[in-house]
Write a protein that holds these residues in place. Structure first.
Motif, PDB file in Angstrom:
ATOM      1  N   TRP A  20      -2.732   6.794   9.361  1.00 40.04           N
ATOM      2  CA  TRP A  20      -2.971   5.897   8.616  1.00 40.04           C
ATOM      3  C   TRP A  20      -3.487   6.700   7.350  1.00 40.04           C
ATOM      4  O   TRP A  20      -3.248   6.891   6.237  1.00 40.04           O
ATOM      5  N   TYR A  21      -4.669   8.280   7.680  1.00 38.62           N
ATOM      6  CA  TYR A  21      -5.053   8.863   6.645  1.00 38.62           C
ATOM      7  C   TYR A  21      -3.790   8.972   5.507  1.00 38.62           C
ATOM      8  O   TYR A  21      -4.553   9.418   4.103  1.00 38.62           O
ATOM      9  N   ALA A  22      -2.783  10.039   6.749  1.00 34.97           N
ATOM     10  CA  ALA A  22      -2.327  10.774   5.550  1.00 34.97           C
ATOM     11  C   ALA A  22      -0.956  10.085   4.459  1.00 34.97           C
ATOM     12  O   ALA A  22      -0.131   9.817   4.179  1.00 34.97           O
ATOM     13  N   GLY A  23      -1.484   8.730   4.988  1.00 31.06           N
ATOM     14  CA  GLY A  23      -0.511   7.143   4.303  1.00 31.06           C
ATOM     15  C   GLY A  23       0.631   6.872   5.158  1.00 31.06           C
ATOM     16  O   GLY A  23       1.877   6.423   4.579  1.00 31.06           O
ATOM     17  N   GLY A  24       1.152   7.072   5.957  1.00 36.70           N
ATOM     18  CA  GLY A  24       1.948   6.742   6.900  1.00 36.70           C
ATOM     19  C   GLY A  24       2.122   5.477   7.403  1.00 36.70           C
ATOM     20  O   GLY A  24       3.766   4.713   7.199  1.00 36.70           O
ATOM     21  N   TYR A  25       1.520   4.654   7.196  1.00 35.98           N
ATOM     22  CA  TYR A  25       1.543   2.862   7.130  1.00 35.98           C
ATOM     23  C   TYR A  25       1.473   2.290   5.890  1.00 35.98           C
ATOM     24  O   TYR A  25       0.330   2.466   5.077  1.00 35.98           O
ATOM     25  N   ARG A  26       2.832   1.847   5.338  1.00 40.02           N
ATOM     26  CA  ARG A  26       2.682   1.283   3.974  1.00 40.02           C
ATOM     27  C   ARG A  26       3.084  -0.440   3.852  1.00 40.02           C
ATOM     28  O   ARG A  26       2.691  -1.079   3.703  1.00 40.02           O
ATOM     29  N   THR A  27       3.223  -0.666   5.468  1.00 36.86           N
ATOM     30  CA  THR A  27       3.267  -1.962   5.391  1.00 36.86           C
ATOM     31  C   THR A  27       3.445  -2.594   7.214  1.00 36.86           C
ATOM     32  O   THR A  27       2.760  -1.266   8.032  1.00 36.86           O
ATOM     33  N   LEU A  28       3.002  -3.236   6.986  1.00 32.75           N
ATOM     34  CA  LEU A  28       2.580  -4.460   8.667  1.00 32.75           C
ATOM     35  C   LEU A  28       3.577  -4.391   9.645  1.00 32.75           C
ATOM     36  O   LEU A  28       3.501  -3.259   9.994  1.00 32.75           O
ATOM     37  N   ALA A  29       4.624  -3.991   8.984  1.00 32.06           N
ATOM     38  CA  ALA A  29       6.041  -3.916  10.146  1.00 32.06           C
ATOM     39  C   ALA A  29       5.729  -2.075  10.606  1.00 32.06           C
ATOM     40  O   ALA A  29       5.465  -2.260  12.015  1.00 32.06           O
ATOM     41  N   SER A  30       5.595  -1.055   9.241  1.00 35.18           N
ATOM     42  CA  SER A  30       5.689  -0.179  10.477  1.00 35.18           C
ATOM     43  C   SER A  30       4.130   0.725  11.212  1.00 35.18           C
ATOM     44  O   SER A  30       4.790   1.084  12.194  1.00 35.18           O
ATOM     45  N   ALA A  31       3.181   0.243  11.223  1.00 32.81           N
ATOM     46  CA  ALA A  31       1.467  -0.175  11.537  1.00 32.81           C
ATOM     47  C   ALA A  31       2.163  -0.563  13.126  1.00 32.81           C
ATOM     48  O   ALA A  31       1.616  -0.334  14.056  1.00 32.81           O
ATOM     49  N   ARG A  32       3.025  -2.750  12.952  1.00 31.59           N
ATOM     50  CA  ARG A  32       3.059  -2.420  14.309  1.00 31.59           C
ATOM     51  C   ARG A  32       3.650  -1.798  15.202  1.00 31.59           C
ATOM     52  O   ARG A  32       3.826  -1.558  16.251  1.00 31.59           O
ATOM     53  N   ILE A  33       4.992  -1.200  14.886  1.00 30.51           N
ATOM     54  CA  ILE A  33       6.067  -0.289  15.355  1.00 30.51           C
ATOM     55  C   ILE A  33       5.313   0.706  15.659  1.00 30.51           C
ATOM     56  O   ILE A  33       5.580   1.278  17.112  1.00 30.51           O
ATOM     57  N   ALA A  34       4.746   1.115  15.474  1.00 29.40           N
ATOM     58  CA  ALA A  34       3.632   2.690  15.452  1.00 29.40           C
ATOM     59  C   ALA A  34       2.781   2.020  16.810  1.00 29.40           C
ATOM     60  O   ALA A  34       1.344   2.953  17.404  1.00 29.40           O
ATOM     61  N   GLY A  35       2.485   0.707  16.890  1.00 28.34           N
ATOM     62  CA  GLY A  35       1.345   0.309  17.922  1.00 28.34           C
ATOM     63  C   GLY A  35      -0.210  -0.139  17.477  1.00 28.34           C
ATOM     64  O   GLY A  35      -0.618   0.100  18.805  1.00 28.34           O
TER      65      GLY A  35
END
Length: 62
Positions: A20-35
């Motif tokens: 998250w800190y490195a900017g890895g989650y830009r959308t809700l979908a990417s965050a949810r997929i990452a758990g």
């Protein structure tokens, strides 16, 4: 500061926090997929938006 028993609105592991800190989650979908877990989509969206317009600061020896 008073201790609390209330749960946070979002829960991240150490690895998820680093991504998250490195900017890895830009959308809700990417965050949810990452758990990422959150009490609502709104809470998760606020967490994601807090870094979307910032460049991550990383030390030379990460």
């Amino acid at each position: 500061m008073k201790p609390t028993n209330a749960e946070g609105e979002a829960a991240l592991t150490r690895r998820q926090l680093a991504a998250w800190y490195a900017g890895g989650y830009r959308t809700l979908a990417s965050a949810r997929i990452a758990g990422l877990r959150a009490t609502s989509d709104k809470a998760l969206a606020i967490l994601i938006r807090s870094t979307t317009d910032l460049e991550p600061w990383l030390p030379d020896h990460f």
